[in-house]
Design an enzyme around this catalytic site. Structure first.
Site, PDB file in Angstrom:
ATOM      1  CD  GLU A 192      -2.013   2.232   1.852  1.00  0.00           C
ATOM      2  OE1 GLU A 192      -1.307   3.286   0.981  1.00  0.00           O
ATOM      3  OE2 GLU A 192      -2.037   2.508   2.940  1.00  0.00           O
ATOM      4  CB  CYS A 210      -1.846   6.684   1.771  1.00  0.00           C
ATOM      5  SG  CYS A 210      -0.287   6.336   2.199  1.00  0.00           S
TER       6      CYS A 210
END
Length: 461
Positions: A234, A268
């Site tokens: 990720e 993020c």
């Protein structure tokens, strides 16, 4: 290699740690391997009891660990406590759902017969020790969303946390130990990033998960590929936040502020690129800029602070470089954009308009409270701008038109599409992205199965 707690609100070094040497690292690898041999045979009920106990302890520790996280990386303390509560919730979710998610699957009877079997099934079995390379921005949540499913599946965990959150990293090992997990089920490795490659190459480590930067993801994926080991990555995100004419503009602008500055803008999945249909652009921009200006920035230990400092001096410098590059390219600074005087690594909530493809901020992730504002002539242009990014983690769409929703869900290049709301992770829903945002999924049933040996069991007649 510096492993230390440095308070980003003051720049003061609070506590330093010596990195573990090869001997201690080897001892922990041996312990992980030995523990897995027996832990893998425990029942779901046994694991669930331990996981629920860990959740209870985390709830009890919420005030204390919240202050530790704020001291180490600067998020407002209210958000730190909320992060701890979210982790406890995820622990309980996996404790209650793991057995169902990993239950044996029986193929259709016709397929079993066609294969020549008397019976057949698919079983999910744990892989072994899994290395987790985790970031500082959500120092509890990023780890727990790996650890809860991995431990409930029967794996054991080895944590290499970011070097600026060592107290949080050590707390996590202690938490699982106090909950009663066998020694070696979850261990923190206080090591520098340079030691990760050797650990990943070790045959006792069966897989890895990483949340972090693109360079770190490439390094881990390269080594794992060479060693033929499973990885989940990720990486970065530059999520679009698209506003169409039918949207509730007041509500969209209000949520947009929170979506951009959550965790001091260091997330993020924070919305970063605000793409607004020309018919409502000016109305949205006025409300959005006003909301960004009104945010309370300051000491993250204060209960009323909404935006604290960035986690590191380097992080602030990187953000300033992006803003300065955009300004030199002709972008308009609608608010913020100037480093404040005084101690700590603060940067004001900032909105930039007039972004062009030549500006770095158009293609790079702005990891801090800086938003870019775009004007789109129609839905087609909004999709083009949204997809004109190397990242594809999540996306936000504001519209009351179902035809718009269908188009965005079909065409946006992202791992998630959140309609009339802000992207948020939840244990029941898969989380991850496409393009340079990584691969694989965390959370939900998809996440717990990532580190399982999916085994076909076939019985002849």
């Amino acid at each position: 290699m510096s492993i230390a707690t440095v308070n980003p609100a003051t720049g003061e070094t609070i506590k330093t740690y010596e990195a573990m040497g090869e001997e201690e690292t080897e001892r922990r690898l041996q312990l992980a391997e030995a523990t897995f041999r027996t832990y893998r045979t425990t029942s779901f009920a046994e694991r669930a009891a331990l996981m629920n106990r860990a959740a209870d302890l985390l709830d009890e520790d919420q005030q204390e660990i919240g202050r530790v996280m704020t001291t180490e990386m600067g998020k407002p303390v209210k958000q730190a406590r909320a992060e701890a509560a979210k982790c406890a919730k995820a622990m309980r979710w996996y404790a209650g759902h793991a057995e169902e998610l990993l239950a044996d699957e029986e193929p259709a009877a016709a397929d079993v017969e066609d294969s020549g079997a008397s019976r057949a099934l698919v079983r999910y079995r744990p892989l072994g020790p899994v290395l987790a390379v985790m970031p500082w921005n959500f120092p509890l949540w990023q780890v727990v969303r790996f650890a809860a499913p991995a431990l409930m599946a029967g794996n054991v965990g080895l944590l290499k946390h970011a070097s600026n959150v060592p107290q949080t990293a050590l707390y996590l090992e202690d938490l699982f130990h106090r909950a009663g997990f066998p020694q070696g089920c979850f261990q923190t490795l206080l090591i520098g990033s340079g030691a990760v490659d050797d650990i990943l190459r070790d045959e006792r480590v069966k897989a890895a998960t990483l949340t972090g930067s693109e360079p770190a993801g490439r390094a881990v994926a390269s080594t794992a590929g060479e060693m033929i080991k499973k990885t989940v990555l990720e990486l970065g995100g530059s999520d679009p936040f698209v506003v169409m004419p039918s949207a509730d503009i007041d509500r969209a602008a209000e949520v947009a502020v929170t979506a951009r500055v959550q965790n001091n803008g260091q997330s993020c999945i924070a919305a970063k690129r605000f793409i607004v249909h020309t018919d409502v652009h000016d109305a949205f921009a006025e409300r959005f800029v006003a909301g960004m200006r009104a945010l309370r920035t300051g000491d993250p230990m204060r209960e009323d602070t909404e935006v604290g400092p960035l986690a590191s001096e380097r992080g602030r410098a990187d953000l300033e470089e992006l803003v300065d590059d955009a300004r030199r390219g002709g972008a308009a600074v609608l608010c913020g954009g100037e480093r404040p005087d005084g101690p700590g690594w603060y940067y004001p909530p900032t909105v930039l308009a007039g972004i062009t493809r030549e500006m770095r901020i158009h293609r790079e992730e702005a990891f801090g409270p800086v938003a870019t504002l775009y004007r789109a002539a129609d839905l087609d242009e909004a999709v083009l701008i949204a997809n004109d990014s190397p990242f594809g983690l999540s996306s936000n769409v504001w519209t009351r038109d179902e035809a718009d929703v269908d188009r965005f869900v079909r065409d946006l290049e992202a791992g998630g599409v959140y309609v009339n709301g802000m992207t948020a992770s939840h244990p029941a829903f898969p989380f991850g992205g496409v393009k340079r945002s990584g691969y694989g999924r965390e959370l939900s049933g998809h996440g717990i199965r990532e580190f399982c040996n999916i085994t076909t069991v076939w019985h002849g007649a």
